[in-house]
Scaffold this motif. Sequence first.
Motif, PDB file in Angstrom:
ATOM      1  N   SER A   1       0.824  -1.211   0.000  1.00 54.03           N
ATOM      2  CA  SER A   1       0.000   0.000   0.000  1.00 54.03           C
ATOM      3  C   SER A   1       0.854   1.256   0.000  1.00 54.03           C
ATOM      4  CB  SER A   1      -0.906  -0.001   1.231  1.00 54.03           C
ATOM      5  OG  SER A   1      -1.673   1.180   1.294  1.00 54.03           O
ATOM      6  N   GLU A   2       0.276   2.322  -0.555  1.00 51.56           N
ATOM      7  CA  GLU A   2       0.915   3.630  -0.471  1.00 51.56           C
ATOM      8  C   GLU A   2       0.738   4.258   0.899  1.00 51.56           C
ATOM      9  OE1 GLU A   2      -3.277   4.678  -1.945  1.00 51.56           O
ATOM     10  OE2 GLU A   2      -1.972   2.945  -1.666  1.00 51.56           O
ATOM     11  N   ILE A   3      -0.097   3.652   1.739  1.00 58.29           N
ATOM     12  CA  ILE A   3      -0.325   4.147   3.092  1.00 58.29           C
ATOM     13  C   ILE A   3       0.818   3.678   3.992  1.00 58.29           C
ATOM     14  CG2 ILE A   3      -1.885   4.072   5.070  1.00 58.29           C
ATOM     15  CD1 ILE A   3      -4.194   3.683   3.121  1.00 58.29           C
ATOM     16  N   LYS A   4       1.302   4.573   4.830  1.00 59.43           N
ATOM     17  CA  LYS A   4       2.456   4.290   5.682  1.00 59.43           C
ATOM     18  C   LYS A   4       2.006   3.652   7.000  1.00 59.43           C
ATOM     19  CE  LYS A   4       4.606   8.426   3.722  1.00 59.43           C
ATOM     20  NZ  LYS A   4       5.047   9.824   4.005  1.00 59.43           N
ATOM     21  N   THR A   5       2.495   2.427   7.235  1.00 56.47           N
ATOM     22  CA  THR A   5       2.163   1.727   8.479  1.00 56.47           C
ATOM     23  C   THR A   5       3.443   1.117   9.068  1.00 56.47           C
ATOM     24  OG1 THR A   5       1.596  -0.257   7.187  1.00 56.47           O
ATOM     25  CG2 THR A   5      -0.203   1.206   7.798  1.00 56.47           C
ATOM     26  N   PRO A   6       4.382   1.941   9.481  1.00 57.07           N
ATOM     27  CA  PRO A   6       5.673   1.405   9.944  1.00 57.07           C
ATOM     28  C   PRO A   6       5.562   0.487  11.153  1.00 57.07           C
ATOM     29  CG  PRO A   6       5.460   3.748  10.462  1.00 57.07           C
ATOM     30  CD  PRO A   6       4.345   3.413   9.530  1.00 57.07           C
ATOM     31  N   THR A   7       4.643   0.792  12.068  1.00 57.76           N
ATOM     32  CA  THR A   7       4.507  -0.045  13.262  1.00 57.76           C
ATOM     33  C   THR A   7       3.932  -1.410  12.904  1.00 57.76           C
ATOM     34  OG1 THR A   7       4.148   1.916  14.624  1.00 57.76           O
ATOM     35  CG2 THR A   7       3.521  -0.198  15.566  1.00 57.76           C
ATOM     36  N   LEU A   8       2.846  -1.416  12.151  1.00 56.01           N
ATOM     37  CA  LEU A   8       2.237  -2.686  11.751  1.00 56.01           C
ATOM     38  C   LEU A   8       3.202  -3.501  10.899  1.00 56.01           C
ATOM     39  CD1 LEU A   8      -1.428  -1.604  10.869  1.00 56.01           C
ATOM     40  CD2 LEU A   8      -0.494  -2.338  13.074  1.00 56.01           C
ATOM     41  N   ASP A   9       3.920  -2.841  10.014  1.00 57.38           N
ATOM     42  CA  ASP A   9       4.895  -3.536   9.166  1.00 57.38           C
ATOM     43  C   ASP A   9       5.981  -4.199  10.009  1.00 57.38           C
ATOM     44  OD1 ASP A   9       3.440  -2.531   7.075  1.00 57.38           O
ATOM     45  OD2 ASP A   9       4.930  -1.066   6.451  1.00 57.38           O
ATOM     46  N   ARG A  10       6.483  -3.454  10.984  1.00 56.00           N
ATOM     47  CA  ARG A  10       7.566  -3.988  11.828  1.00 56.00           C
ATOM     48  C   ARG A  10       7.076  -5.164  12.664  1.00 56.00           C
ATOM     49  NH1 ARG A  10       8.415  -3.092  16.987  1.00 56.00           N
ATOM     50  NH2 ARG A  10       7.062  -1.266  17.038  1.00 56.00           N
ATOM     51  N   LEU A  11       5.922  -5.009  13.283  1.00 58.38           N
ATOM     52  CA  LEU A  11       5.392  -6.080  14.131  1.00 58.38           C
ATOM     53  C   LEU A  11       5.091  -7.330  13.309  1.00 58.38           C
ATOM     54  CD1 LEU A  11       2.982  -4.021  16.427  1.00 58.38           C
ATOM     55  CD2 LEU A  11       5.122  -5.123  17.117  1.00 58.38           C
ATOM     56  N   ALA A  12       4.537  -7.118  12.121  1.00 62.39           N
ATOM     57  CA  ALA A  12       4.217  -8.264  11.263  1.00 62.39           C
ATOM     58  C   ALA A  12       5.487  -8.955  10.774  1.00 62.39           C
ATOM     59  CB  ALA A  12       3.370  -7.808  10.080  1.00 62.39           C
ATOM     60  N   ALA A  13       6.483  -8.162  10.380  1.00 58.01           N
ATOM     61  CA  ALA A  13       7.727  -8.732   9.853  1.00 58.01           C
ATOM     62  C   ALA A  13       8.478  -9.517  10.922  1.00 58.01           C
ATOM     63  CB  ALA A  13       8.609  -7.620   9.297  1.00 58.01           C
ATOM     64  N   ASP A  14       8.416  -9.033  12.155  1.00 58.76           N
ATOM     65  CA  ASP A  14       9.125  -9.682  13.251  1.00 58.76           C
ATOM     66  C   ASP A  14       8.294 -10.784  13.898  1.00 58.76           C
ATOM     67  OD1 ASP A  14      11.346  -9.920  15.082  1.00 58.76           O
ATOM     68  OD2 ASP A  14      10.056  -9.000  16.598  1.00 58.76           O
ATOM     69  N   GLY A  15       7.025 -10.905  13.476  1.00 59.51           N
ATOM     70  CA  GLY A  15       6.141 -11.915  14.038  1.00 59.51           C
ATOM     71  C   GLY A  15       5.763 -12.951  13.006  1.00 59.51           C
ATOM     72  N   VAL A  16       4.451 -13.186  12.897  1.00 56.16           N
ATOM     73  CA  VAL A  16       3.935 -14.161  11.941  1.00 56.16           C
ATOM     74  C   VAL A  16       2.763 -13.527  11.200  1.00 56.16           C
ATOM     75  CG1 VAL A  16       2.686 -16.332  11.703  1.00 56.16           C
ATOM     76  CG2 VAL A  16       4.667 -16.200  13.212  1.00 56.16           C
ATOM     77  N   LYS A  17       2.890 -13.415   9.881  1.00 60.26           N
ATOM     78  CA  LYS A  17       1.812 -12.895   9.053  1.00 60.26           C
ATOM     79  C   LYS A  17       0.847 -14.029   8.709  1.00 60.26           C
ATOM     80  CE  LYS A  17       4.948  -9.566   6.858  1.00 60.26           C
ATOM     81  NZ  LYS A  17       5.642  -9.205   5.594  1.00 60.26           N
ATOM     82  N   LEU A  18      -0.435 -13.718   8.800  1.00 60.00           N
ATOM     83  CA  LEU A  18      -1.474 -14.703   8.493  1.00 60.00           C
ATOM     84  C   LEU A  18      -1.991 -14.422   7.096  1.00 60.00           C
ATOM     85  CD1 LEU A  18      -3.332 -14.598  11.928  1.00 60.00           C
ATOM     86  CD2 LEU A  18      -1.323 -15.952  11.257  1.00 60.00           C
TER      87      LEU A  18
END
Length: 520
Positions: A64-81
């Motif tokens: 997305s063109e929308i900026k979500t740095p926190t969600l991106d970081r948490l997802a990358a360091d966790g588990v994406k469903l």
Amino acid sequence: MTDSSVFLRSVKCFIICGLLTLSSTLSLTTNDKRPNTRTKPSQPNIVFVLADDYGWNDVGYHGSEIKTPTLDRLAADGVKLDNYYVQPICSPTRSQLLSGRYQIHTGLQHGIIWAAQPNGLPLELPTIADKLREVGYATHAVGKWHLGFYKEAYTPLHRGFDSYFGYLTGGEDYLSHKRCTDVGHEMVCGLDLRDGEKPDWNKTGVYSTHLFTSRAEKIITDHAKQSPDKPLFLYLPYQAVHSPLQVPQRYLDQYKNIKDHDRRIYAGMVSCMDEGVQNITKTLERFDMWKNTVFIFSTDNGGQILSGGNNWPLRGWKGSLWEGGMRGVGFVNSPLLKNKGQVRRGLMHVSDWFPTLVHLAGGNTTGLKLDGHDIWRAISEGGPSPRKELLHNIDPMYQQAGERLFNNTFDSRVRAAVRVNNWKLITGDPGNSRWVPPPHVSADTDDTLRFVPKKNIWLFDVATDPWERHDLSDKRPDIVKSLLERLVFYNLTAVPVRYPPMDPNCDPSKHGGVWSPWQD
């Protein structure tokens, strides 16, 4: 060696052996009591953030063109469903999350729970908060309820939560916290914000995402200071990013490049929510609670493209049985995950959180007829998902479509959808059927594949065609028949639909200007 020396050594040995025996006895006694005294520190804190109307193409890690740095970081360091499903609209998702049961087993198969409806999640069903409180959790809810409030018994403090701060209806103004709705061709309005069971008139002008984030931070802070030995369950269903499109100016300033008016405001709303998640995780870290926390993020349904959301490249949007209406943004982050930084492609559903989290907390679901599965091992370790199929819904009240194709199996005119392994079958009217790219993207949406009048059955191999462009119903009649029989099976277990008429007695003007329970 003298006789006195032997005697002294014997006494010393007797004393030491006695102490060792006593220590062993005390240790055994402690171990015998361990389920009541030593499991609590190991019970994880659980923080569940539920976004509202958050689309597949509205998170940074989906491009997305929308900026979500926190969600991106948490997802990358966790588990994406990556193969995770919710419901197409608000109340059904919340009901399945909190009860672990399909809509057909709660009576909430049709639509949402409207503000004026005497309706709610059936009281005989324990909620996830009930089950967690049974095993010692402090339970708190902050944000949108939308599971019924016409009687006090249906409100959060009576459904397993120790505290509640938020609003009871499905949507409202982000700043005034007022809700207006049409009841019998008459518009009724009132405040919909309460702290516990009391209306809160003092938050006018405070943006709800900030309001709910602040309360969540306070709950974490107070819990860390006052109840550090108790596990915490915090349920945070944000109002964001549901309409109306409202956001403080500072969140808009970073999106001057987005020309579409609705998309720009929506992007700002997402960024504000992302900031809220950051503040909550930082608070957990500040009080050393993050190391024993399971953090879950989920949307409640697909994005509403009429209010700035987007699900590209998935088909359809909020309210539809296409992937764009139900395939949800979701991830888990926790130091307790055994394998992190990965993507899970096993089938998962919002009803699975109930048994997963209750079991993770040391509780049990014995005697409960759940539709959810415990998926923790699949999430944490990467094993196969125990879920091989799911019922999206069967809605007998939705207007039927086309003509019945078969007389000896499920009625294809009825709105329904089921998934078995990689196969997905849709019957009836699936709802909005287009592929809608974000406003700044020029893409071939192939409108020749749009909904065809009178057609009422579709089959897709979702593993190879998640965009639902290749209908295989004509080529694989064997699979169609098989999945229709699964719908027959599920339909036999369905309870009657709960969808009562609007009740004018809900009018807030009769209750001090506040949306409140109106029946005894």
